[in-house]
Scaffold this motif. Sequence first.
Motif, PDB file in Angstrom:
ATOM      1  N   SER A 135       2.670  14.100  -9.864  1.00  0.00           N
ATOM      2  CA  SER A 135       3.817  15.039  -9.729  1.00  0.00           C
ATOM      3  C   SER A 135       4.496  15.291 -10.987  1.00  0.00           C
ATOM      4  O   SER A 135       5.128  16.433 -11.473  1.00  0.00           O
ATOM      5  CB  SER A 135       4.902  14.801  -8.725  1.00  0.00           C
ATOM      6  OG  SER A 135       4.414  14.838  -7.374  1.00  0.00           O
ATOM      7  N   SER A 136       4.691  14.213 -11.782  1.00  0.00           N
ATOM      8  CA  SER A 136       5.112  14.441 -13.132  1.00  0.00           C
ATOM      9  C   SER A 136       4.226  14.939 -14.376  1.00  0.00           C
ATOM     10  O   SER A 136       4.727  15.019 -15.445  1.00  0.00           O
ATOM     11  CB  SER A 136       5.767  12.864 -13.679  1.00  0.00           C
ATOM     12  OG  SER A 136       4.730  12.064 -13.838  1.00  0.00           O
ATOM     13  N   ARG A 137       3.009  15.239 -13.953  1.00  0.00           N
ATOM     14  CA  ARG A 137       1.966  15.612 -15.177  1.00  0.00           C
ATOM     15  C   ARG A 137       2.270  17.127 -15.138  1.00  0.00           C
ATOM     16  O   ARG A 137       2.706  17.888 -14.358  1.00  0.00           O
ATOM     17  CB  ARG A 137       0.580  15.618 -14.553  1.00  0.00           C
ATOM     18  CG  ARG A 137       0.155  14.066 -14.291  1.00  0.00           C
ATOM     19  CD  ARG A 137      -1.133  13.953 -13.853  1.00  0.00           C
ATOM     20  NE  ARG A 137      -1.546  12.767 -13.586  1.00  0.00           N
ATOM     21  CZ  ARG A 137      -2.611  12.313 -12.835  1.00  0.00           C
ATOM     22  NH1 ARG A 137      -3.598  13.192 -12.301  1.00  0.00           N
ATOM     23  NH2 ARG A 137      -2.843  10.996 -12.603  1.00  0.00           N
ATOM     24  N   GLY A 169      11.983  -0.239   2.008  1.00  0.00           N
ATOM     25  CA  GLY A 169      10.525   0.217   1.652  1.00  0.00           C
ATOM     26  C   GLY A 169      10.223   1.200   2.115  1.00  0.00           C
ATOM     27  O   GLY A 169       9.758   2.311   1.124  1.00  0.00           O
ATOM     28  N   ILE A 170      10.513   1.760   3.380  1.00  0.00           N
ATOM     29  CA  ILE A 170      10.297   2.822   3.905  1.00  0.00           C
ATOM     30  C   ILE A 170      10.867   4.146   3.641  1.00  0.00           C
ATOM     31  O   ILE A 170      10.517   5.161   3.136  1.00  0.00           O
ATOM     32  CB  ILE A 170      10.057   2.871   5.396  1.00  0.00           C
ATOM     33  CG1 ILE A 170       9.359   1.853   6.251  1.00  0.00           C
ATOM     34  CG2 ILE A 170       9.907   4.162   6.131  1.00  0.00           C
ATOM     35  CD1 ILE A 170       9.379   1.595   7.528  1.00  0.00           C
ATOM     36  N   ILE A 171      12.219   3.802   3.264  1.00  0.00           N
ATOM     37  CA  ILE A 171      13.190   4.867   2.936  1.00  0.00           C
ATOM     38  C   ILE A 171      12.738   5.237   1.418  1.00  0.00           C
ATOM     39  O   ILE A 171      12.727   6.281   1.000  1.00  0.00           O
ATOM     40  CB  ILE A 171      14.548   4.556   3.158  1.00  0.00           C
ATOM     41  CG1 ILE A 171      14.866   4.446   4.534  1.00  0.00           C
ATOM     42  CG2 ILE A 171      15.584   5.567   2.401  1.00  0.00           C
ATOM     43  CD1 ILE A 171      16.286   3.780   4.965  1.00  0.00           C
ATOM     44  N   SER A 172      12.508   4.272   0.515  1.00  0.00           N
ATOM     45  CA  SER A 172      12.485   4.365  -0.659  1.00  0.00           C
ATOM     46  C   SER A 172      11.229   5.211  -1.069  1.00  0.00           C
ATOM     47  O   SER A 172      10.981   5.951  -1.891  1.00  0.00           O
ATOM     48  CB  SER A 172      12.489   2.863  -1.240  1.00  0.00           C
ATOM     49  OG  SER A 172      13.630   2.447  -1.244  1.00  0.00           O
ATOM     50  N   ALA A 173       9.919   4.590  -0.198  1.00  0.00           N
ATOM     51  CA  ALA A 173       8.811   5.371  -0.420  1.00  0.00           C
ATOM     52  C   ALA A 173       8.802   6.901   0.070  1.00  0.00           C
ATOM     53  O   ALA A 173       7.955   7.664  -0.539  1.00  0.00           O
ATOM     54  CB  ALA A 173       7.615   4.419   0.310  1.00  0.00           C
ATOM     55  N   THR A 174       9.343   7.036   1.228  1.00  0.00           N
ATOM     56  CA  THR A 174       9.240   8.641   1.760  1.00  0.00           C
ATOM     57  C   THR A 174      10.183   9.314   1.405  1.00  0.00           C
ATOM     58  O   THR A 174      10.184  10.487   1.363  1.00  0.00           O
ATOM     59  CB  THR A 174       9.150   8.609   3.259  1.00  0.00           C
ATOM     60  OG1 THR A 174      10.351   7.790   3.527  1.00  0.00           O
ATOM     61  CG2 THR A 174       8.244   7.487   3.745  1.00  0.00           C
ATOM     62  N   GLU A 198       1.702   6.675  -6.879  1.00  0.00           N
ATOM     63  CA  GLU A 198       0.873   7.517  -7.277  1.00  0.00           C
ATOM     64  C   GLU A 198       0.958   8.852  -7.278  1.00  0.00           C
ATOM     65  O   GLU A 198       0.757   9.848  -7.950  1.00  0.00           O
ATOM     66  CB  GLU A 198      -0.666   7.288  -6.527  1.00  0.00           C
ATOM     67  CG  GLU A 198      -1.698   7.683  -7.109  1.00  0.00           C
ATOM     68  CD  GLU A 198      -3.037   7.508  -6.349  1.00  0.00           C
ATOM     69  OE1 GLU A 198      -4.211   8.036  -6.589  1.00  0.00           O
ATOM     70  OE2 GLU A 198      -3.027   6.528  -5.395  1.00  0.00           O
ATOM     71  N   ILE A 199       1.873   9.297  -6.118  1.00  0.00           N
ATOM     72  CA  ILE A 199       2.378  10.886  -5.791  1.00  0.00           C
ATOM     73  C   ILE A 199       3.434  11.080  -6.974  1.00  0.00           C
ATOM     74  O   ILE A 199       3.149  12.051  -7.622  1.00  0.00           O
ATOM     75  CB  ILE A 199       3.017  10.857  -4.666  1.00  0.00           C
ATOM     76  CG1 ILE A 199       1.959  10.638  -3.124  1.00  0.00           C
ATOM     77  CG2 ILE A 199       3.818  12.068  -4.407  1.00  0.00           C
ATOM     78  CD1 ILE A 199       2.771  10.684  -1.823  1.00  0.00           C
ATOM     79  N   ASP A 200       4.214  10.041  -7.250  1.00  0.00           N
ATOM     80  CA  ASP A 200       5.239  10.656  -8.319  1.00  0.00           C
ATOM     81  C   ASP A 200       4.594  10.663  -9.909  1.00  0.00           C
ATOM     82  O   ASP A 200       4.891  11.476 -10.462  1.00  0.00           O
ATOM     83  CB  ASP A 200       6.271   9.234  -8.509  1.00  0.00           C
ATOM     84  CG  ASP A 200       7.010   9.295  -7.300  1.00  0.00           C
ATOM     85  OD1 ASP A 200       7.140  10.193  -6.455  1.00  0.00           O
ATOM     86  OD2 ASP A 200       7.558   8.174  -7.139  1.00  0.00           O
ATOM     87  N   TYR A 214       0.919  -1.222  -0.064  1.00  0.00           N
ATOM     88  CA  TYR A 214       0.015   0.120  -0.075  1.00  0.00           C
ATOM     89  C   TYR A 214       0.783   1.036   0.012  1.00  0.00           C
ATOM     90  O   TYR A 214       0.821   2.337  -0.527  1.00  0.00           O
ATOM     91  CB  TYR A 214      -1.043  -0.072   1.235  1.00  0.00           C
ATOM     92  CG  TYR A 214      -2.190   0.933   1.274  1.00  0.00           C
ATOM     93  CD1 TYR A 214      -2.421   1.706   0.202  1.00  0.00           C
ATOM     94  CD2 TYR A 214      -2.671   1.176   2.401  1.00  0.00           C
ATOM     95  CE1 TYR A 214      -3.170   2.491   0.146  1.00  0.00           C
ATOM     96  CE2 TYR A 214      -3.722   2.240   2.297  1.00  0.00           C
ATOM     97  CZ  TYR A 214      -4.159   2.724   1.286  1.00  0.00           C
ATOM     98  OH  TYR A 214      -5.078   3.687   1.294  1.00  0.00           O
ATOM     99  N   LEU A 215       1.945   1.317   0.634  1.00  0.00           N
ATOM    100  CA  LEU A 215       2.807   2.474   0.774  1.00  0.00           C
ATOM    101  C   LEU A 215       3.432   2.807  -0.370  1.00  0.00           C
ATOM    102  O   LEU A 215       3.632   3.690  -0.857  1.00  0.00           O
ATOM    103  CB  LEU A 215       3.976   2.121   1.931  1.00  0.00           C
ATOM    104  CG  LEU A 215       4.912   3.093   2.158  1.00  0.00           C
ATOM    105  CD1 LEU A 215       4.377   4.641   2.639  1.00  0.00           C
ATOM    106  CD2 LEU A 215       5.991   2.752   3.178  1.00  0.00           C
ATOM    107  N   GLN A 216       4.161   1.504  -1.074  1.00  0.00           N
ATOM    108  CA  GLN A 216       4.617   1.612  -2.242  1.00  0.00           C
ATOM    109  C   GLN A 216       3.744   2.152  -3.498  1.00  0.00           C
ATOM    110  O   GLN A 216       4.092   3.062  -4.296  1.00  0.00           O
ATOM    111  CB  GLN A 216       5.049   0.289  -3.014  1.00  0.00           C
ATOM    112  CG  GLN A 216       6.009   0.257  -3.992  1.00  0.00           C
ATOM    113  CD  GLN A 216       7.156   1.343  -3.957  1.00  0.00           C
ATOM    114  OE1 GLN A 216       7.771   1.402  -3.004  1.00  0.00           O
ATOM    115  NE2 GLN A 216       7.661   1.765  -5.091  1.00  0.00           N
ATOM    116  N   SER A 217       2.507   1.659  -3.506  1.00  0.00           N
ATOM    117  CA  SER A 217       1.462   2.259  -4.669  1.00  0.00           C
ATOM    118  C   SER A 217       1.155   3.579  -4.472  1.00  0.00           C
ATOM    119  O   SER A 217       1.075   4.300  -5.231  1.00  0.00           O
ATOM    120  CB  SER A 217       0.207   1.350  -4.423  1.00  0.00           C
ATOM    121  OG  SER A 217      -0.455   1.196  -3.238  1.00  0.00           O
TER     122      SER A 217
END
Length: 599
Positions: free
Chosen positions: A223-225, A272-277, A218-220, A211-214
């Motif tokens: 943001s890229s739009r 995963g926490i470091i990569s996601a946040t 979604e944020i990325d 859930y954190l990765q998805s």
Amino acid sequence: MNVGTKRTALIISLACLLAAPWLFGDTAFAQAGGEDGEKTLAEQIEEITVDLDAREKELADLRKQLAKTKDSVAGDALKSELMEKEGRFRREVAELTDLVVAGDKDDATDTTKARALAERLLTEDANKIRKGSADAARQVLELAEVVENGTPEEADKARSERDRAIVDANDLLRQFNDSIGQRKLLSMDVETDVTIISEQLKKRATFVAGYLQSTSEEIDDISSRPGVDQDADAQKSLADLGDRRDVLAKSQRLNVELMDEYCLETAELRRGIISATGKISEDVLDKDVAVGLVEEWMADAGEWLRTNGASLVFQGVMFLLVLLAFWILAKIARGAVRRALNRSKVGISSLAKNFFINSTGRLIMLLGVIIAIAQLGIEVGPLLAGLGIAGFVVGFALQDTLSNFASGMMILIYRPFDVGDVIEAGGVTGKVHQMNLVSTMVLTFDNQLLVVPNNQIWGGVIRNVTHQDKRRVDMTFGIGYSDDIPAAEKVLADVVGAHEKVLKDPEPVIRLHELGDSSVNFIVRPWSKTDDYWDVYWDITREVKHRFDQEGISIPFPQRDVHVFHETAPAPHGDDSSPTQTSTAQSGQDVVPDNDGND
């Protein structure tokens, strides 16, 4: 009691609950009265046992009342009150457990009844927590199904409820872990619960990680739009997703913390926490976490290079080729301008020639850099417009600073002084300590650091004391009018000639310079190295005084002749017997009182 009154009572209860430990201490609050220091262990156990019995009945009544309540607002108030009292009840059960353990070590205290009560309450609470955890897990899965397959409105509502369910599950996990720890203290069998919580932690951590990765992806994606900064809906979505990511990261950190207690593998979850946040924490100091992050980043970099490598290489080659072409063009242009200026009949300085030649080359290279940047896919027009506007605003706001900057450029070009020189400029005297394009730092001889704006230095007279390696030492010595002039001149020549730091070339100058008011003055002007200036000055001054004293040559100080005249003043009213008055004339002009005080 209406809803408003219930809420007010709930707020007052919470305030008292939070304030009491600070005012009276945790033990006094839990055991009502602050007298435990005077009670025996058996009395404390008896008191808390009675209190727990009363609280257990109170909780049962609240649960029945909540089950009968139909009003949602009143139900929420009762739920909050029930959660607060359940938390207090668990704290008192934990305190009873500690007292039982302490009583087991004291042979004089019977803890059989209290132990039975603690074991019963802990077992019942563990069953409730297990059921609550199972219900929470089932609810999260059901809400996830709605998020995947429901309508957009249903999905949004389900996401919010799922986030709240995850937060509630955090509290259940903590309570379950605390329950296991307290039952361990009473030597109860907790192996089954340890297995249960370990499996729950693994499943929950896997779900939260996905859930954190998805959410991060979604944020990325949003943001890229293009134009996302001007899209209000996109900004609101980013804010909501950011809050959700923070909640999930907090939940995952709790999972990791509990999993560490049960010796479960958590390195991948930490990565995963470091990569996601994108926030580096102390987890990166763990070897497995650090290695995993490096491997992940290298994999992402490799994927990006496989996708964009060809176009990136082409753009880089074009960038270098454009720079090379304009470098050659700038070199040719500088040569052409140099030849044109050399053939020109207009008389200009070599400095002006160098300025025109270098400016031509730099302008061409600047144009080449702009065109080369465009080959990398960067929009040059908005960049230049932004730089122009920013330059105008900055230049207008920093007029004084730019004036100092221009003066600094002139100082660096013409170099009237350098670091280490002793100068007199801008109203200060000292040694140049440091220079930049805005100011010059001067270290005075009493070790004060003065920061002088370059505009003040360049706008006035600059005196460089140590620019030359040789310096003339100017001194003046006076002798009395009755002294032997040749003898004095010989003494001065001997003293100057004997000093080892006085240079032979240029030769020292010793001349009778003037006939002063009180002395006959000689000028003594030896030469020395600039670094030896003050040594020569002080040594010669000292030695001249010494030799003059030996040779009987006086060094006069300012003198003035005083002439005293005695005259008889006319007697008042014809009386010729008036006293004689004395008038003192100073230099024939000033009249001063005599020693008798008469005018």
